[in-house]
Design a protein around this motif. Structure first.
Motif, PDB file in Angstrom:
ATOM      1  N   ALA A   1      -5.128   0.983   2.593  1.00  0.00           N
ATOM      2  CA  ALA A   1      -4.458   0.864   3.883  1.00  0.00           C
ATOM      3  C   ALA A   1      -3.803   1.731   4.505  1.00  0.00           C
TER       4      ALA A   1
ATOM      5  N   SER B   1      -6.435   4.144   5.783  1.00  0.00           N
ATOM      6  CA  SER B   1      -6.832   3.676   7.139  1.00  0.00           C
ATOM      7  C   SER B   1      -6.220   3.809   8.306  1.00  0.00           C
ATOM      8  N   GLY B   2      -4.608   3.778   7.954  1.00  0.00           N
ATOM      9  CA  GLY B   2      -3.507   3.972   9.115  1.00  0.00           C
ATOM     10  C   GLY B   2      -3.513   2.464   9.703  1.00  0.00           C
ATOM     11  N   ASP B   3      -3.888   1.449   9.191  1.00  0.00           N
ATOM     12  CA  ASP B   3      -3.368   0.058   9.257  1.00  0.00           C
ATOM     13  C   ASP B   3      -2.050  -0.380   8.664  1.00  0.00           C
ATOM     14  N   GLN B   4      -1.031  -0.187   9.787  1.00  0.00           N
ATOM     15  CA  GLN B   4       0.254  -0.587   8.984  1.00  0.00           C
ATOM     16  C   GLN B   4       0.479  -2.048   8.752  1.00  0.00           C
ATOM     17  N   ALA B   5      -0.124  -2.991   9.417  1.00  0.00           N
ATOM     18  CA  ALA B   5       0.184  -4.316   9.060  1.00  0.00           C
ATOM     19  C   ALA B   5      -0.634  -4.799   7.870  1.00  0.00           C
ATOM     20  N   ALA B   6      -1.819  -4.185   7.545  1.00  0.00           N
ATOM     21  CA  ALA B   6      -2.535  -4.476   6.302  1.00  0.00           C
ATOM     22  C   ALA B   6      -1.638  -3.669   5.061  1.00  0.00           C
TER      23      ALA B   6
ATOM     24  N   THR C   1       5.008   4.882  10.677  1.00  0.00           N
ATOM     25  CA  THR C   1       5.414   4.778  11.987  1.00  0.00           C
ATOM     26  C   THR C   1       5.947   6.005  12.481  1.00  0.00           C
TER      27      THR C   1
END
Length: 88
Positions: A38, A41-46, A87
């Protein structure tokens, strides 16, 4: 090979415990890998969601004696720092 009956029993017990610990360690690695994927992939929520489940699994393994307490804390801390730095 073990000679006494108690030694033979200990061999059986150790084999069972080793198998359980190996499964627990593998499970922890799977959860950590999900966090790392995760992050990549750069998906912070995941990544945050995966971190919560990975932390839970890691601390469960610590409680069961698979990892030392400080090892678990260190790994969780480093993962959390990587997720937080997404972030910045």
């Amino acid at each position: 090979m073990a000679n006494t009956s108690s030694a033979k029993k200990m061999v059986r017990k150790i084999a069972r415990r080793t198998a359980v610990n190996k499964a627990r360690r593998s499970r922890v690695r799977t959860f950590v890998k999900k966090v790392e994927l995760a992050i990549e992939s750069g998906d912070q929520a995941a990544a945050k969601a995966a971190l919560v489940s990975a932390e839970s699994e890691m601390m469960r393994a610590v409680g069961k004696g698979v990892f030392h307490k400080n090892t678990g804390s260190r790994k969780v801390s480093r993962l959390a720092a990587r997720v937080k730095s997404m972030t910045a």
